[in-house]
Design a protein around this motif. Structure first.
Motif, PDB file in Angstrom:
ATOM      1  N   VAL A 107       0.859  -1.184   0.000  1.00 22.16           N
ATOM      2  CA  VAL A 107       0.000   0.000   0.000  1.00 22.16           C
ATOM      3  C   VAL A 107       0.893   1.231   0.000  1.00 22.16           C
ATOM      4  CG1 VAL A 107      -1.806   1.278   1.206  1.00 22.16           C
ATOM      5  CG2 VAL A 107      -1.813  -1.223   1.253  1.00 22.16           C
ATOM      6  N   VAL A 108       0.697   2.098  -1.002  1.00 23.63           N
ATOM      7  CA  VAL A 108       1.441   3.346  -1.115  1.00 23.63           C
ATOM      8  C   VAL A 108       0.485   4.480  -0.777  1.00 23.63           C
ATOM      9  CG1 VAL A 108       2.721   4.880  -2.662  1.00 23.63           C
ATOM     10  CG2 VAL A 108       2.917   2.388  -2.923  1.00 23.63           C
ATOM     11  N   THR A 109       0.863   5.296   0.222  1.00 20.83           N
ATOM     12  CA  THR A 109       0.046   6.435   0.634  1.00 20.83           C
ATOM     13  C   THR A 109       0.853   7.699   0.391  1.00 20.83           C
ATOM     14  OG1 THR A 109      -1.022   5.100   2.331  1.00 20.83           O
ATOM     15  CG2 THR A 109      -1.233   7.475   2.542  1.00 20.83           C
ATOM     16  N   GLY A 110       0.198   8.685  -0.208  1.00 21.18           N
ATOM     17  CA  GLY A 110       0.894   9.920  -0.516  1.00 21.18           C
ATOM     18  C   GLY A 110       0.030  11.142  -0.337  1.00 21.18           C
ATOM     19  N   ILE A 111       0.685  12.282  -0.345  1.00 21.97           N
ATOM     20  CA  ILE A 111       0.020  13.571  -0.228  1.00 21.97           C
ATOM     21  C   ILE A 111       0.184  14.309  -1.546  1.00 21.97           C
ATOM     22  CG2 ILE A 111       0.050  15.800   0.967  1.00 21.97           C
ATOM     23  CD1 ILE A 111       1.169  14.327   3.394  1.00 21.97           C
ATOM     24  N   VAL A 112      -0.899  14.925  -1.993  1.00 22.31           N
ATOM     25  CA  VAL A 112      -0.858  15.737  -3.207  1.00 22.31           C
ATOM     26  C   VAL A 112      -1.235  17.167  -2.824  1.00 22.31           C
ATOM     27  CG1 VAL A 112      -1.358  13.840  -4.748  1.00 22.31           C
ATOM     28  CG2 VAL A 112      -3.230  15.124  -3.809  1.00 22.31           C
ATOM     29  N   MET A 113      -0.554  18.118  -3.471  1.00 15.94           N
ATOM     30  CA  MET A 113      -0.867  19.523  -3.237  1.00 15.94           C
ATOM     31  C   MET A 113      -0.895  20.215  -4.587  1.00 15.94           C
ATOM     32  SD  MET A 113       1.315  20.307   0.180  1.00 15.94           S
ATOM     33  CE  MET A 113       0.339  21.698   0.676  1.00 15.94           C
ATOM     34  N   ASN A 114      -2.041  20.848  -4.887  1.00  9.75           N
ATOM     35  CA  ASN A 114      -2.214  21.499  -6.174  1.00  9.75           C
ATOM     36  C   ASN A 114      -3.433  22.396  -6.078  1.00  9.75           C
ATOM     37  OD1 ASN A 114      -2.727  22.013  -9.002  1.00  9.75           O
ATOM     38  ND2 ASN A 114      -1.398  20.279  -9.432  1.00  9.75           N
ATOM     39  N   ASP A 115      -3.454  23.453  -6.861  1.00  8.09           N
ATOM     40  CA  ASP A 115      -4.620  24.330  -6.879  1.00  8.09           C
ATOM     41  C   ASP A 115      -5.825  23.649  -7.510  1.00  8.09           C
ATOM     42  OD1 ASP A 115      -3.294  26.358  -5.605  1.00  8.09           O
ATOM     43  OD2 ASP A 115      -2.705  27.366  -7.455  1.00  8.09           O
ATOM     44  N   ASP A 116      -5.581  22.762  -8.469  1.00  8.40           N
ATOM     45  CA  ASP A 116      -6.672  22.073  -9.163  1.00  8.40           C
ATOM     46  C   ASP A 116      -6.439  20.573  -9.077  1.00  8.40           C
ATOM     47  OD1 ASP A 116      -8.841  21.398 -10.673  1.00  8.40           O
ATOM     48  OD2 ASP A 116      -8.159  22.390 -12.509  1.00  8.40           O
ATOM     49  N   LEU A 117      -7.145  19.904  -8.196  1.00 10.46           N
ATOM     50  CA  LEU A 117      -6.923  18.476  -7.951  1.00 10.46           C
ATOM     51  C   LEU A 117      -7.564  17.570  -8.994  1.00 10.46           C
ATOM     52  CD1 LEU A 117      -7.390  18.398  -4.076  1.00 10.46           C
ATOM     53  CD2 LEU A 117      -5.255  18.330  -5.356  1.00 10.46           C
ATOM     54  N   VAL A 118      -8.525  18.071  -9.753  1.00 14.02           N
ATOM     55  CA  VAL A 118      -9.228  17.216 -10.716  1.00 14.02           C
ATOM     56  C   VAL A 118      -8.294  16.657 -11.774  1.00 14.02           C
ATOM     57  CG1 VAL A 118     -11.059  17.114 -12.439  1.00 14.02           C
ATOM     58  CG2 VAL A 118     -11.462  18.286 -10.272  1.00 14.02           C
ATOM     59  N   PRO A 119      -7.511  17.480 -12.514  1.00  8.31           N
ATOM     60  CA  PRO A 119      -6.604  16.893 -13.511  1.00  8.31           C
ATOM     61  C   PRO A 119      -5.538  15.996 -12.885  1.00  8.31           C
ATOM     62  CG  PRO A 119      -6.364  19.296 -13.466  1.00  8.31           C
ATOM     63  CD  PRO A 119      -7.468  18.941 -12.527  1.00  8.31           C
ATOM     64  N   LEU A 120      -5.100  16.365 -11.678  1.00  6.31           N
ATOM     65  CA  LEU A 120      -4.112  15.538 -10.991  1.00  6.31           C
ATOM     66  C   LEU A 120      -4.682  14.156 -10.685  1.00  6.31           C
ATOM     67  CD1 LEU A 120      -1.687  16.690  -8.339  1.00  6.31           C
ATOM     68  CD2 LEU A 120      -3.149  14.751  -7.807  1.00  6.31           C
ATOM     69  N   ARG A 121      -5.899  14.113 -10.164  1.00  8.57           N
ATOM     70  CA  ARG A 121      -6.565  12.837  -9.853  1.00  8.57           C
ATOM     71  C   ARG A 121      -6.735  11.998 -11.115  1.00  8.57           C
ATOM     72  NH1 ARG A 121     -12.201  12.714  -9.648  1.00  8.57           N
ATOM     73  NH2 ARG A 121     -12.076  14.924  -9.255  1.00  8.57           N
ATOM     74  N   ARG A 122      -7.102  12.637 -12.203  1.00 10.95           N
ATOM     75  CA  ARG A 122      -7.286  11.905 -13.467  1.00 10.95           C
ATOM     76  C   ARG A 122      -5.953  11.378 -14.019  1.00 10.95           C
ATOM     77  NH1 ARG A 122     -12.597  13.036 -15.829  1.00 10.95           N
ATOM     78  NH2 ARG A 122     -13.641  14.434 -14.375  1.00 10.95           N
ATOM     79  N   SER A 123      -4.894  12.162 -13.874  1.00  5.71           N
ATOM     80  CA  SER A 123      -3.568  11.713 -14.329  1.00  5.71           C
ATOM     81  C   SER A 123      -3.080  10.517 -13.520  1.00  5.71           C
ATOM     82  CB  SER A 123      -2.551  12.854 -14.216  1.00  5.71           C
ATOM     83  OG  SER A 123      -2.886  13.908 -15.064  1.00  5.71           O
ATOM     84  N   LEU A 124      -3.285  10.557 -12.210  1.00  6.09           N
ATOM     85  CA  LEU A 124      -2.911   9.420 -11.374  1.00  6.09           C
ATOM     86  C   LEU A 124      -3.726   8.180 -11.729  1.00  6.09           C
ATOM     87  CD1 LEU A 124      -2.366  10.956  -7.840  1.00  6.09           C
ATOM     88  CD2 LEU A 124      -0.805   9.428  -9.031  1.00  6.09           C
ATOM     89  N   ALA A 125      -5.010   8.377 -11.997  1.00  7.57           N
ATOM     90  CA  ALA A 125      -5.864   7.246 -12.379  1.00  7.57           C
ATOM     91  C   ALA A 125      -5.369   6.617 -13.680  1.00  7.57           C
ATOM     92  CB  ALA A 125      -7.311   7.700 -12.519  1.00  7.57           C
ATOM     93  N   ALA A 126      -5.013   7.446 -14.646  1.00  3.49           N
ATOM     94  CA  ALA A 126      -4.515   6.923 -15.928  1.00  3.49           C
ATOM     95  C   ALA A 126      -3.177   6.210 -15.754  1.00  3.49           C
ATOM     96  CB  ALA A 126      -4.387   8.060 -16.938  1.00  3.49           C
ATOM     97  N   ALA A 127      -2.317   6.743 -14.882  1.00  2.00           N
ATOM     98  CA  ALA A 127      -0.987   6.155 -14.680  1.00  2.00           C
ATOM     99  C   ALA A 127      -1.053   4.804 -13.990  1.00  2.00           C
ATOM    100  CB  ALA A 127      -0.110   7.110 -13.876  1.00  2.00           C
ATOM    101  N   THR A 128      -2.047   4.602 -13.144  1.00  2.00           N
ATOM    102  CA  THR A 128      -2.134   3.343 -12.390  1.00  2.00           C
ATOM    103  C   THR A 128      -3.095   2.339 -13.010  1.00  2.00           C
ATOM    104  OG1 THR A 128      -3.813   4.283 -10.922  1.00  2.00           O
ATOM    105  CG2 THR A 128      -1.510   4.434 -10.201  1.00  2.00           C
ATOM    106  N   ASP A 129      -3.740   2.703 -14.102  1.00  2.00           N
ATOM    107  CA  ASP A 129      -4.701   1.805 -14.763  1.00  2.00           C
ATOM    108  C   ASP A 129      -3.957   0.910 -15.748  1.00  2.00           C
ATOM    109  OD1 ASP A 129      -7.121   0.659 -15.517  1.00  2.00           O
ATOM    110  OD2 ASP A 129      -7.471   2.149 -17.082  1.00  2.00           O
TER     111      ASP A 129
END
Length: 107
Positions: A47-69
């Motif tokens: 299990v990998v747990t991390g912290i993300v910090m960004n003004d706009d989390l939506v594109p970041l969440r989508r990029s992470l989803a694409a990278a781990t799919d």
């Protein structure tokens, strides 16, 4: 081939020591206890747990989803052992807890 640290600061990695052993036991007669029939090794969960910090989390969440799919296991490499890898695939749904300009993700 994707470094997820571009989107998140890895806060914690939960790795078990060794492999998960599954022992199959069998009761023999009326004796106390059981005898080992055989041992097999089961899958390992990391299990990998991390912290993300960004003004706009939506594109970041989508990029992470694409990278781990992925449809098949890929190499998972950690910075503390760059010469080793696990053949890994995401199992279950990663969670992403969003706050104001930051979030926590567990994969």
């Amino acid at each position: 081939g994707v470094d997820i640290t571009q989107w998140m600061y890895v806060q914690m990695v939960k790795r078990d020591v060794g492999t998960n052993h599954v022992n199959t036991m069998q009761k023999v007669g009326i004796s106390d206890g059981q005898m080992l029939q055989y041992m097999s090794r089961d899958v390992k969960t990391i299990v990998v747990t991390g912290i993300v910090m960004n003004d706009d989390l939506v594109p970041l969440r989508r990029s992470l989803a694409a990278a781990t799919d992925a449809d098949e296991p890929q190499q998972l490499i950690f910075g503390d052992e760059p010469d080793k890898y696990y053949l890994a695939i995401v199992d279950s749904q990663p969670t992403f807890t969003e706050g104001f300009r930051s979030g926590t993700i567990s994969i």
